[in-house]
Design a protein around this motif. Structure first.
Motif, PDB file in Angstrom:
ATOM      1  N   THR A  72       0.843  -1.192   0.000  1.00  0.00           N
ATOM      2  CA  THR A  72       0.000   0.000   0.000  1.00  0.00           C
ATOM      3  C   THR A  72       0.873   1.235   0.000  1.00  0.00           C
ATOM      4  OG1 THR A  72      -0.111  -0.014   2.410  1.00  0.00           O
ATOM      5  CG2 THR A  72      -1.893  -1.125   1.225  1.00  0.00           C
ATOM      6  N   GLN A  73       0.365   2.248  -0.653  1.00  0.00           N
ATOM      7  CA  GLN A  73       1.072   3.519  -0.676  1.00  0.00           C
ATOM      8  C   GLN A  73       0.168   4.560  -0.046  1.00  0.00           C
ATOM      9  OE1 GLN A  73       1.961   4.312  -4.770  1.00  0.00           O
ATOM     10  NE2 GLN A  73       3.815   3.117  -4.728  1.00  0.00           N
ATOM     11  N   THR A  74       0.762   5.401   0.728  1.00  0.00           N
ATOM     12  CA  THR A  74       0.003   6.476   1.327  1.00  0.00           C
ATOM     13  C   THR A  74       0.092   7.676   0.403  1.00  0.00           C
ATOM     14  OG1 THR A  74       0.629   5.660   3.495  1.00  0.00           O
ATOM     15  CG2 THR A  74      -0.224   7.898   3.380  1.00  0.00           C
ATOM     16  N   THR A  75      -1.057   8.174   0.023  1.00  0.00           N
ATOM     17  CA  THR A  75      -1.080   9.348  -0.833  1.00  0.00           C
ATOM     18  C   THR A  75      -1.691  10.498  -0.056  1.00  0.00           C
ATOM     19  OG1 THR A  75      -3.213   8.708  -1.752  1.00  0.00           O
ATOM     20  CG2 THR A  75      -1.275   8.036  -2.977  1.00  0.00           C
ATOM     21  N   GLU A  76      -1.215  11.660  -0.368  1.00  0.00           N
ATOM     22  CA  GLU A  76      -1.711  12.840   0.306  1.00  0.00           C
ATOM     23  C   GLU A  76      -3.093  13.180  -0.234  1.00  0.00           C
ATOM     24  OE1 GLU A  76      -0.298  17.429   1.175  1.00  0.00           O
ATOM     25  OE2 GLU A  76       1.121  15.977   0.389  1.00  0.00           O
ATOM     26  N   GLU A  81      -3.174  18.949  -0.555  1.00  0.00           N
ATOM     27  CA  GLU A  81      -2.131  19.333  -1.507  1.00  0.00           C
ATOM     28  C   GLU A  81      -2.499  20.639  -2.218  1.00  0.00           C
ATOM     29  OE1 GLU A  81      -0.067  17.461  -5.489  1.00  0.00           O
ATOM     30  OE2 GLU A  81      -1.040  16.122  -4.066  1.00  0.00           O
ATOM     31  N   MET A  82      -3.765  20.758  -2.629  1.00  0.00           N
ATOM     32  CA  MET A  82      -4.221  21.957  -3.336  1.00  0.00           C
ATOM     33  C   MET A  82      -4.157  23.187  -2.423  1.00  0.00           C
ATOM     34  SD  MET A  82      -7.248  24.010  -3.684  1.00  0.00           S
ATOM     35  CE  MET A  82      -8.419  22.936  -2.940  1.00  0.00           C
ATOM     36  N   HIS A  83      -4.597  23.057  -1.173  1.00  0.00           N
ATOM     37  CA  HIS A  83      -4.563  24.189  -0.246  1.00  0.00           C
ATOM     38  C   HIS A  83      -3.118  24.615   0.034  1.00  0.00           C
ATOM     39  CE1 HIS A  83      -8.842  24.446   0.481  1.00  0.00           C
ATOM     40  NE2 HIS A  83      -8.891  23.146   0.789  1.00  0.00           N
TER      41      HIS A  83
END
Length: 183
Positions: A72-76, A81-83
């Motif tokens: 599993t990969q943790t993604t933001e 990310e946009m803020h």
């Protein structure tokens, strides 16, 4: 080099079975004597049953397409990310305005409608503002904070403050231009 056959035999293979009849016992003894005699002459090497090597472990099945893998990969979170990107770009504009003493109008949101043209070579909001200021037809500019996209806008349209992934601003001519109702 010759070795006595009994060194090559495992204990269970030389232990005779329990035999009930004397004739069967005699034939077993004769067979054992024959094997022993032939092995002494070098004519016969008894083979010893050895344990077979353990089979290799089974190959795991291939992953099923569309099913998540065990890694599993943790993604933001895209919103986080946009803020963060918006805050970073807004601070860039603030630093530029303070360091140059220029009066740049900018705020969160987008100027909707009034599409004029894009500026594909621009990678930051300060460059987007400068491109709009240098173009006599441009009254507003939008900069997308995650895609680094600059759009120049004409006079008409309006501000939409709900567009969190955009920074917008007005050119200095917007403040000097007569209102649309005065035209």
């Amino acid at each position: 080099r010759l070795q006595p056959f009994w060194l090559k035999l495992k204990a269970p293979s030389i232990v005779p079975r329990v035999v009930r009849s004397p004739s069967a016992m005699a034939s077993s003894s004769r067979a054992l004597a024959l094997v022993f005699g032939l092995s002494l002459l070098g004519c016969f090497e008894p083979t010893i049953a050895q344990d077979a090597p353990a089979p290799p472990p089974p190959v795991p099945p291939p992953p099923v397409p569309g099913m998540p893998s065990s890694v599993t990969q943790t993604t933001e979170d895209p919103d986080i990310e946009m803020h963060a990107a918006r805050a970073r770009h807004l601070s860039t504009v603030e630093v530029h305005a303070k360091s140059t003493g220029s009066n740049i109008h900018f705020e969160k949101g987008a100027w909707v409608y009034g599409d004029y043209e894009g500026a594909p070579d621009i990678q930051d909001p300060v460059g987007c503002q400068k491109a709009c200021e240098a173009d006599a037809e441009c009254f507003h500019w939008n900069f997308h904070v995650t895609q680094h996209k600059c759009d120049k806008k004409k006079r008409n349209g309006g501000h939409d403050s709900d567009k969190d992934d955009w920074i917008m601003g007005h050119s200095s001519r917007w403040f000097k231009a007569p209102a649309a109702s005065e035209l």
